[in-house]
Design a protein around this motif. Structure first.
Motif, short mmCIF file in Angstrom:
data_model
loop_
_atom_site.label_atom_id
_atom_site.label_comp_id
_atom_site.label_asym_id
_atom_site.label_seq_id
_atom_site.Cartn_x
_atom_site.Cartn_y
_atom_site.Cartn_z
N UNK A 23 44.84 40.50 47.10
CA UNK A 23 44.18 39.53 46.23
C UNK A 23 44.79 38.14 46.39
N UNK A 24 46.11 38.07 46.53
CA UNK A 24 46.77 36.78 46.71
C UNK A 24 46.46 36.18 48.08
N UNK A 55 42.32 36.73 38.83
CA UNK A 55 43.58 36.40 38.15
C UNK A 55 44.35 37.61 37.63
N UNK A 56 43.88 38.82 37.91
CA UNK A 56 44.60 39.97 37.40
C UNK A 56 44.13 41.29 37.96
N UNK A 73 49.45 40.32 36.64
CA UNK A 73 48.85 38.99 36.57
C UNK A 73 48.98 38.28 37.92
N UNK A 74 47.89 37.70 38.43
CA UNK A 74 47.89 36.95 39.68
C UNK A 74 47.87 35.47 39.35
N UNK A 75 48.91 34.75 39.74
CA UNK A 75 49.02 33.33 39.43
C UNK A 75 48.83 32.44 40.65
N UNK A 76 49.04 32.99 41.85
CA UNK A 76 48.92 32.20 43.07
C UNK A 76 47.97 32.88 44.03
N UNK A 77 47.09 32.08 44.62
CA UNK A 77 46.15 32.63 45.61
C UNK A 77 46.08 31.68 46.79
N UNK A 78 46.00 32.26 47.98
CA UNK A 78 45.87 31.47 49.19
C UNK A 78 44.96 32.22 50.16
N UNK A 79 44.87 31.75 51.38
CA UNK A 79 44.08 32.43 52.39
C UNK A 79 44.99 32.85 53.53
N UNK A 226 32.05 39.12 37.11
CA UNK A 226 33.14 38.26 36.63
C UNK A 226 33.85 37.60 37.80
N UNK A 227 34.21 38.37 38.81
CA UNK A 227 34.89 37.83 39.98
C UNK A 227 34.00 36.86 40.74
N UNK A 228 32.74 37.23 40.91
CA UNK A 228 31.82 36.37 41.65
C UNK A 228 31.63 35.03 40.98
#
Length: 253
Positions: A23-24, A55-56, A73-79, A226-228
């Protein structure tokens, strides 16, 4: 804690760690949920449930004991699609019975702690080359090619350093687009370019959230509303930040 309870908790740790990394790193929501449930099934979990948003992560395993649930909990996301590929590879090995719980956990930990992405120099050079190519693709002239190279590379460099100073993605994108527009306008003013619009369009393309937008549509099609919608909103905010930076420069210069 009984041996069965400990085993269940260990399975959940592996599943949630795999989901967290994916997810991150920019994986689709449905892929994260599917991978987590496949891993749990491979280790003998009778039934598992996962609910993932950008986010989670909420994951639970049903067993003879009371149902266990874990929230992360997901606080950081990148590719970083390379990490997604590595996790998928480990998931396949788990399904084939090639990895124990401990081996899978430590393998996933190595992936999580590995250095993400490419060096800054490589990223800047790639953004510069992509900007020049997009300029030509959008029917710009070869005379504007060097200006697009400089604007695209400098814009991404500004994005990277702004992200380090203020870890707010939309602010960093705003700063990057501001830099790109200033360089494009100055290039045309001093005779180093001809079409300011083509230079700007080509140079901002590395900032465009193509993967986020694609994942948003894919999640909506898969029923993850929700995610979309949240990923779609993120893509729109990114587009707004890029457009705002360009608009300010074109208005006052």
């Amino acid at each position: 804690m009984t041996i069965q309870q400990k085993n269940t908790y260990d399975i959940m740790e592996v599943c949630v760690l795999a989901g967290k990394i994916m997810l991150q790193s920019g994986a689709e929501t449905y892929r994260v949920e599917d991978t987590m449930m496949r891993i749990a099934s491979a280790y003998g979990a009778k039934e598992s449930h996962s609910y993932v948003t950008p986010t989670g992560i909420i994951f639970s395993i049903e067993s003879d004991q009371p149902t266990k649930t874990k929230l992360f909990r997901i606080t950081e996301r990148t590719t970083d699609l390379q990490k997604v590929t590595y996790v998928n590879s480990i998931s396949r090995r788990i399904s084939k019975g090639e990895l124990t719980l401990d081996e899978a956990y430590y393998a996933l930990k190595e992936i999580e702690e590995s250095k993400a992405g490419y060096p800054t120099v490589i990223q800047v050079l790639a953004a510069a080359a992509a900007s020049g190519c997009f300029l030509i693709m959008f029917k710009g002239t070869w005379f504007d090619f060097p200006a697009a190279l400089v604007a695209g590379g400098t814009g991404l460099l500004g994005f990277i350093y702004a992200q380090r100073l203020v870890p707010i993605k939309f602010f960093s994108e705003f700063v990057a687009s501001l830099i790109i527009a200033i360089i494009a306008v100055l290039a045309v003013e001093f005779g180093w370019g001809v079409q300011v619009d083509k230079i700007i369009i080509g140079s901002v393309m590395p900032l465009v959230p193509g993967l986020v937008l694609t994942n948003a549509i894919r999640d909506l099609m898969a029923g993850h509303l929700v995610s979309g919608l949240s990923k779609g909103a993120e893509a729109l905010l990114t587009a707004f930040a890029i457009g705002s930076g360009v608009a300010i420069v074109l208005t006052f210069m």
